[in-house]
Scaffold this active site. Structure first.
Site: not given
Ligand code: PLP
Length: 356
Positions: A36, A131
């Site tokens: 990414k 998260r």
């Protein structure tokens, strides 16, 4: 070559990746390379494969599809927990994914069964970073629900992230808890769940020190391999190259101007009120790169005597009065990006990414 550009040195990344693969291998761990950071560039996937990584991870299906279209060299894993609305595409695109929602896993199971395929899921555990992921106390109940999947989804293990949202660092303790979580699910479901996957770069420190508990067997990594830095620990990784990436931009104007603006100063285009020190006349290079292209607080000029002054959406002002080079219009300047700047450059459609 068009500018601004993000120039990627393939050999340096390959060198870093090989060192990380060897280090992890010596501790019995596989490495999955995260793409990414460079927007899922297929070239990066090929470098990872060449270095001996075992799989490719990306947070966006679009990137994984791009890698697939170029001929994926390794199995692909979606590492952002999938949205309900992208499960069909996920099933068609990636062999593996990280998941943290029972309904989503059930739906993926149904989709895979009706397509006559099988996809692997790692159960995401929240190891404290707040998260995504199941909270460990939820696991017994979740495991009971996972027991009755129809065979479209294979639960292959667990995964966790450290230092992503809240900066919680990995420790022997929280990693050992992760292995326990795997054992809890495995015992209740009867599934064999060999994979215990951790990320990202912040886990490297424990691997170096030989402190990773038995059972943790996969590292997912991006930053360290590409940049040679470990932001979570605020350190450079001494045995990795830190000059694989260079951002270049062209000087479109270069002249002397005062160091203090003339007129009443309000807020500039980005809502900030700049402060100025009078340093007399300074030579300022106006570069054709701006906040639309790069995170300007996260790049450093390679010329140590050049100094970034400010930037707007399309212009970067660099004080080159003391620079080693007599810069002029048309010259290029180079910068070293940190993680946020790399992401911004790789994502901006105005910046050309060039592998050399
Ligand atoms: C980005 C990411 C990684 C890689 O993290 P780095 O710190 O850049 O090495 C690993 N796992 C997940 C789930 C991620 O989103």
């Amino acid at each position: 070559m068009r500018h601004p550009a993000l120039i990627v040195n393939k050999e340096k990344i390959l060198g870093n990746a090989r060192v990380v693969a060897e280090l992890c291998g010596s501790r019995g761990m596989d490495v999955w390379g995260v793409t990414k950071g460079l927007s899922g560039d297929p070239m990066l996937a090929r470098i990872y494969a060449k270095a001996g990584f075992r799989g490719i991870c990306d947070s966006r299906l679009r990137n994984l599809r791009k890698i697939g279209d170029a001929g994926a060299p390794l199995p692909r894993q979606l590492i952002r927990i999938a949205m309900m609305s992208e499960l069909r595409e996920l099933a068609a695109t990636a062999e593996m994914s990280l998941q943290s929602d029972i309904e989503t896993i059930r739906e993926l199971d149904r989709i895979c069964v009706s397509a006559g395929i099988r996809r692997e899921v790692l159960i995401m555990i929240d190891a404290g970073d707040l998260r995504e992921g199941f909270w460990p106390t939820e696991l017994p109940e979740a495991a009971r629900e996972l027991k009755d999947l129809d065979g479209g989804v294979k639960i292959g293990g667990v995964a966790a992230n450290f230092a992503c949202a809240s900066g919680v660092l990995p420790t022997p303790d929280n990693m050992a808890r992760l292995v326990k979580c795997r054992d809890v699910i495995s015992e209740i479901t009867g599934y064999e769940m060999p994979a215990v996957s951790v990320g990202g770069t912040c886990c490297l420190k424990m691997i170096e020190d030989g402190l990773v508990p038995e059972g943790v067997n996969v590292l997912r990594i991006c930053e360290g391999v590409i940049l040679g830095t470990d932001t979570a620990f605020g350190r450079v990784i001494p045995y990795l190259a830190r000059d694989a990436l260079t951002v270049t931009a062209e000087i479109a104007e270069c002249r002397q101007k005062p160091s203090v603006p003339v007129g009443d100063v309000g807020y500039q285009a980005f809502g900030e009120k700049p402060v100025f020190t009078d340093r007399g006349l300074r030579k300022r290079a106006v570069l054709a790169i701006g906040r639309q292209d790069v995170n300007i607080g996260r790049i450093t000029p390679l010329d140590e005597n050049a100094e970034i002054v400010t930037a707007s959406s399309d212009h970067l002002i660099v004080d080159v009065t003391d620079a080693k080079v007599m810069y002029k219009t048309g010259d290029l300047m180079s910068f070293r990006p940190l993680y946020p700047a790399m992401l911004a450059c790789a994502t901006s459609e105005y910046v050309e990414v060039i592998f050399e």
